[in-house]
Design a protein around this motif. Structure first.
Motif, PDB file in Angstrom:
ATOM      1  N   ALA A 219      -2.071-105.250 -93.667  1.00  0.00           N
ATOM      2  CA  ALA A 219      -2.465-105.935 -92.435  1.00  0.00           C
ATOM      3  C   ALA A 219      -3.834-105.464 -91.966  1.00  0.00           C
ATOM      4  CB  ALA A 219      -1.420-105.708 -91.337  1.00  0.00           C
ATOM      5  N   ALA A 220      -4.107-104.161 -92.144  1.00  0.00           N
ATOM      6  CA  ALA A 220      -5.425-103.636 -91.778  1.00  0.00           C
ATOM      7  C   ALA A 220      -6.499-104.278 -92.630  1.00  0.00           C
ATOM      8  CB  ALA A 220      -5.438-102.116 -91.942  1.00  0.00           C
ATOM      9  N   GLY A 221      -6.224-104.406 -93.941  1.00  0.00           N
ATOM     10  CA  GLY A 221      -7.181-105.065 -94.823  1.00  0.00           C
ATOM     11  C   GLY A 221      -7.335-106.536 -94.509  1.00  0.00           C
ATOM     12  N   PHE A 222      -6.228-107.161 -94.117  1.00  0.00           N
ATOM     13  CA  PHE A 222      -6.265-108.584 -93.769  1.00  0.00           C
ATOM     14  C   PHE A 222      -7.164-108.815 -92.557  1.00  0.00           C
ATOM     15  CE2 PHE A 222      -4.622-112.102 -91.211  1.00  0.00           C
ATOM     16  CZ  PHE A 222      -4.616-113.139 -92.143  1.00  0.00           C
ATOM     17  N   MET A 223      -7.037-107.960 -91.542  1.00  0.00           N
ATOM     18  CA  MET A 223      -7.854-108.105 -90.337  1.00  0.00           C
ATOM     19  C   MET A 223      -9.343-107.977 -90.656  1.00  0.00           C
ATOM     20  SD  MET A 223      -5.547-106.000 -87.558  1.00  0.00           S
ATOM     21  CE  MET A 223      -3.826-106.453 -87.277  1.00  0.00           C
ATOM     22  N   GLU A 224      -9.676-107.132 -91.638  1.00  0.00           N
ATOM     23  CA  GLU A 224     -11.078-107.011 -92.044  1.00  0.00           C
ATOM     24  C   GLU A 224     -11.554-108.284 -92.737  1.00  0.00           C
ATOM     25  OE1 GLU A 224     -11.174-103.581 -94.499  1.00  0.00           O
ATOM     26  OE2 GLU A 224     -10.821-102.153 -92.866  1.00  0.00           O
ATOM     27  N   GLN A 225     -10.660-108.920 -93.520  1.00  0.00           N
ATOM     28  CA  GLN A 225     -11.036-110.151 -94.232  1.00  0.00           C
ATOM     29  C   GLN A 225     -11.256-111.309 -93.270  1.00  0.00           C
ATOM     30  OE1 GLN A 225     -11.812-110.315 -97.448  1.00  0.00           O
ATOM     31  NE2 GLN A 225     -11.427-108.111 -97.510  1.00  0.00           N
ATOM     32  N   VAL A 226     -10.579-111.280 -92.111  1.00  0.00           N
ATOM     33  CA  VAL A 226     -10.741-112.353 -91.132  1.00  0.00           C
ATOM     34  C   VAL A 226     -12.208-112.483 -90.722  1.00  0.00           C
ATOM     35  CG1 VAL A 226     -10.178-113.054 -88.768  1.00  0.00           C
ATOM     36  CG2 VAL A 226      -8.380-112.248 -90.276  1.00  0.00           C
ATOM     37  N   GLU A 227     -12.914-111.369 -90.693  1.00  0.00           N
ATOM     38  CA  GLU A 227     -14.320-111.405 -90.315  1.00  0.00           C
ATOM     39  C   GLU A 227     -15.158-112.161 -91.338  1.00  0.00           C
ATOM     40  OE1 GLU A 227     -16.028-107.698 -89.056  1.00  0.00           O
ATOM     41  OE2 GLU A 227     -14.057-106.808 -88.719  1.00  0.00           O
ATOM     42  N   SER A 228     -14.687-112.225 -92.589  1.00  0.00           N
ATOM     43  CA  SER A 228     -15.458-112.855 -93.663  1.00  0.00           C
ATOM     44  C   SER A 228     -15.199-114.347 -93.789  1.00  0.00           C
ATOM     45  CB  SER A 228     -15.151-112.161 -95.000  1.00  0.00           C
ATOM     46  OG  SER A 228     -15.468-110.788 -94.931  1.00  0.00           O
ATOM     47  N   GLY A 229     -14.186-114.859 -93.123  1.00  0.00           N
ATOM     48  CA  GLY A 229     -13.937-116.291 -93.140  1.00  0.00           C
ATOM     49  C   GLY A 229     -12.603-116.671 -93.759  1.00  0.00           C
ATOM     50  N   VAL A 230     -12.289-117.960 -93.656  1.00  0.00           N
ATOM     51  CA  VAL A 230     -10.992-118.476 -94.086  1.00  0.00           C
ATOM     52  C   VAL A 230     -10.758-118.279 -95.579  1.00  0.00           C
ATOM     53  CG1 VAL A 230      -9.608-120.566 -94.309  1.00  0.00           C
ATOM     54  CG2 VAL A 230     -10.883-120.143 -92.215  1.00  0.00           C
ATOM     55  N   GLU A 235      -7.923-115.746-100.163  1.00  0.00           N
ATOM     56  CA  GLU A 235      -7.997-114.979-101.407  1.00  0.00           C
ATOM     57  C   GLU A 235      -7.257-113.655-101.278  1.00  0.00           C
ATOM     58  OE1 GLU A 235     -11.386-113.074-104.423  1.00  0.00           O
ATOM     59  OE2 GLU A 235     -11.972-114.294-102.687  1.00  0.00           O
ATOM     60  N   PHE A 236      -7.386-113.015-100.115  1.00  0.00           N
ATOM     61  CA  PHE A 236      -6.692-111.742 -99.896  1.00  0.00           C
ATOM     62  C   PHE A 236      -5.181-111.929 -99.965  1.00  0.00           C
ATOM     63  CE2 PHE A 236      -4.678-108.625 -97.104  1.00  0.00           C
ATOM     64  CZ  PHE A 236      -5.189-107.435 -97.615  1.00  0.00           C
ATOM     65  N   LEU A 237      -4.664-112.967 -99.304  1.00  0.00           N
ATOM     66  CA  LEU A 237      -3.221-113.212 -99.308  1.00  0.00           C
ATOM     67  C   LEU A 237      -2.703-113.515-100.705  1.00  0.00           C
ATOM     68  CD1 LEU A 237      -2.781-115.338 -96.052  1.00  0.00           C
ATOM     69  CD2 LEU A 237      -2.066-112.976 -96.421  1.00  0.00           C
ATOM     70  N   SER A 238      -3.541-114.115-101.556  1.00  0.00           N
ATOM     71  CA  SER A 238      -3.104-114.470-102.911  1.00  0.00           C
ATOM     72  C   SER A 238      -2.810-113.241-103.760  1.00  0.00           C
ATOM     73  CB  SER A 238      -4.176-115.329-103.595  1.00  0.00           C
ATOM     74  OG  SER A 238      -5.344-114.578-103.861  1.00  0.00           O
ATOM     75  N   THR A 239      -3.287-112.076-103.326  1.00  0.00           N
ATOM     76  CA  THR A 239      -3.038-110.851-104.088  1.00  0.00           C
ATOM     77  C   THR A 239      -1.715-110.188-103.717  1.00  0.00           C
ATOM     78  OG1 THR A 239      -4.189-109.421-102.486  1.00  0.00           O
ATOM     79  CG2 THR A 239      -5.528-110.457-104.198  1.00  0.00           C
ATOM     80  N   LEU A 240      -1.030-110.719-102.695  1.00  0.00           N
ATOM     81  CA  LEU A 240       0.207-110.119-102.212  1.00  0.00           C
ATOM     82  C   LEU A 240       1.420-110.941-102.626  1.00  0.00           C
ATOM     83  CD1 LEU A 240      -0.917-109.308 -98.540  1.00  0.00           C
ATOM     84  CD2 LEU A 240      -1.195-107.893-100.585  1.00  0.00           C
ATOM     85  N   THR A 241       2.580-110.324-102.570  1.00  0.00           N
ATOM     86  CA  THR A 241       3.820-111.055-102.800  1.00  0.00           C
ATOM     87  C   THR A 241       4.155-111.874-101.562  1.00  0.00           C
ATOM     88  OG1 THR A 241       5.259-109.323-101.928  1.00  0.00           O
ATOM     89  CG2 THR A 241       4.641-109.173-104.259  1.00  0.00           C
ATOM     90  N   SER A 242       5.097-112.812-101.693  1.00  0.00           N
ATOM     91  CA  SER A 242       5.475-113.658-100.567  1.00  0.00           C
ATOM     92  C   SER A 242       6.002-112.829 -99.399  1.00  0.00           C
ATOM     93  CB  SER A 242       6.539-114.676-101.000  1.00  0.00           C
ATOM     94  OG  SER A 242       6.945-115.480 -99.908  1.00  0.00           O
ATOM     95  N   GLU A 244       5.319-109.717 -98.700  1.00  0.00           N
ATOM     96  CA  GLU A 244       4.217-108.969 -98.106  1.00  0.00           C
ATOM     97  C   GLU A 244       3.344-109.862 -97.235  1.00  0.00           C
ATOM     98  OE1 GLU A 244       3.780-105.680-101.724  1.00  0.00           O
ATOM     99  OE2 GLU A 244       2.544-107.484-101.682  1.00  0.00           O
ATOM    100  N   ARG A 245       3.143-111.116 -97.655  1.00  0.00           N
ATOM    101  CA  ARG A 245       2.324-112.046 -96.861  1.00  0.00           C
ATOM    102  C   ARG A 245       2.947-112.292 -95.501  1.00  0.00           C
ATOM    103  NH1 ARG A 245       2.122-116.113-101.880  1.00  0.00           N
ATOM    104  NH2 ARG A 245       0.870-114.836-103.269  1.00  0.00           N
ATOM    105  N   TRP A 246       4.261-112.542 -95.481  1.00  0.00           N
ATOM    106  CA  TRP A 246       4.924-112.791 -94.201  1.00  0.00           C
ATOM    107  C   TRP A 246       4.885-111.546 -93.326  1.00  0.00           C
ATOM    108  CZ3 TRP A 246       5.556-117.311 -92.279  1.00  0.00           C
ATOM    109  CH2 TRP A 246       5.790-118.402 -93.097  1.00  0.00           C
ATOM    110  N   GLY A 247       5.060-110.366 -93.945  1.00  0.00           N
ATOM    111  CA  GLY A 247       4.982-109.134 -93.169  1.00  0.00           C
ATOM    112  C   GLY A 247       3.596-108.925 -92.575  1.00  0.00           C
ATOM    113  N   VAL A 248       2.565-109.229 -93.361  1.00  0.00           N
ATOM    114  CA  VAL A 248       1.190-109.096 -92.881  1.00  0.00           C
ATOM    115  C   VAL A 248       0.929-110.052 -91.714  1.00  0.00           C
ATOM    116  CG1 VAL A 248      -1.210-109.615 -93.476  1.00  0.00           C
ATOM    117  CG2 VAL A 248       0.172-108.186 -94.991  1.00  0.00           C
ATOM    118  N   MET A 249       1.368-111.307 -91.840  1.00  0.00           N
ATOM    119  CA  MET A 249       1.139-112.275 -90.774  1.00  0.00           C
ATOM    120  C   MET A 249       1.885-111.892 -89.504  1.00  0.00           C
ATOM    121  SD  MET A 249      -1.075-114.335 -91.931  1.00  0.00           S
ATOM    122  CE  MET A 249      -1.079-115.798 -90.905  1.00  0.00           C
ATOM    123  N   LEU A 250       3.075-111.322 -89.655  1.00  0.00           N
ATOM    124  CA  LEU A 250       3.845-110.854 -88.497  1.00  0.00           C
ATOM    125  C   LEU A 250       3.104-109.728 -87.787  1.00  0.00           C
ATOM    126  CD1 LEU A 250       6.453-110.758 -86.791  1.00  0.00           C
ATOM    127  CD2 LEU A 250       7.386-109.190 -88.494  1.00  0.00           C
TER     128      LEU A 250
END
Length: 275
Positions: A219-230, A235-242, A244-250
């Motif tokens: 989630a920390a890495g995801f928040m950093e990617q938000v600064e770089s754009g959609v 691309e970041f989410l594509s590296t995670l399992t399903s 993990e993606r839901w956990g990150v979004m939560l």
């Protein structure tokens, strides 16, 4: 007797889909943290997924299920809105099966799909007859609000949630005047500081980090990617399992509710990234 028939989970889903929506993130977060603490910072993923309701609610919101619950409005399978409803349901049929355990197929009519999904909240469309000119008559349905006492229950639940202490996660991130733009060049005027780094092996006493702790790190890495754009987010989410993606979004929704809301509004098809 109604609870024995499985009414509670149906009612609970309807509550968080409607009047209790603002309390959903807090509810899921508390359950996740309780599971982590009970398991000594380790979570068994099947239990975690079963206990979380955000995915089911987000799916039903994407389908705009509540549009069918307008009392008195006549609904026909040929209506443009119903055709669009079916198209979206087919588009997300695998997610619907995974998270709602409802099977959707091309053979089903829009009304049949609607009835299957409404059954998840113990509601139905009522048949009122075949209307229209001769040779073009069509089955017509409408929603009739049930007199089953759920309004009284919802009021009690709402009072409970409104009186419950609200956990504030880093108040500085919730400044109402912060300017956020979810575009390919996202501008974050408020720095993201509410991140939880993954403990290293020394901190963990040589033990492997728990799944939930890994999600927090992602989630920390995801928040950093938000600064770089959609595209960077996708691309970041594509590296995670399903899971993990839901956990990150939560975790992201809890820490950054304003930015999360704008992301969802800017990219309405984001839920497809979760598959």
């Amino acid at each position: 007797m109604k609870d024995d028939d499985g009414w509670y989970p149906q009612l609970r889903l309807h509550y968080y889909l409607s009047v209790g929506r603002e309390f959903l993130t807090t509810r899921d977060s508390k359950r996740a943290k309780a599971q982590a603490e009970a398991g000594e910072n380790a979570i068994w993923k099947p239990d975690f997924n079963k206990g979380q309701m955000s995915s089911s609610v987000l799916l039903l919101e994407e389908l705009n299920l509540l549009q069918l619950l307008t009392p008195g409005e006549q609904l026909r399978g040929s209506d443009q809105g119903m055709q669009e409803f079916k198209a979206i349901a087919l588009q997300h049929r695998y997610l619907i099966k995974n998270y709602l355990n409802v099977s959707i197929s091309e053979k089903l009519t829009p009304v049949a799909i609607a009835q299957k999904l409404l059954d998840k909240v113990d509601l139905r469309l009522s048949y009122i007859g075949r209307l229209g000119p001769r040779g073009k008559r069509e089955c017509v349905y409408k929603f009739v609000a049930p007199d089953d006492g759920r309004d009284v229950i919802f009021k009690q639940w709402l009072n409970r949630d409104e009186l419950a202490p609200k956990t504030i996660v880093n108040c500085e991130l919730r400044i109402a005047n912060c300017s956020v733009s979810v575009t390919p060049n996202i501008d974050l005027t408020t720095p993201i500081t509410d991140t939880t780094p993954l403990p290293n092996n020394k901190d963990m006493g040589g033990q492997e980090a728990s799944w939930w702790q890994q999600v927090k790190s992602y989630a920390a890495g995801f928040m950093e990617q938000v600064e770089s754009g959609v595209e960077a987010v996708k691309e970041f989410l594509s590296t995670l399992t399903s899971d993990e993606r839901w956990g990150v979004m939560l975790e992201f929704e809890e820490a950054q509710p304003q930015i999360f809301g704008q992301l969802v509004a800017e990219v309405p098809g984001w839920i497809e990234w979760m598959t």
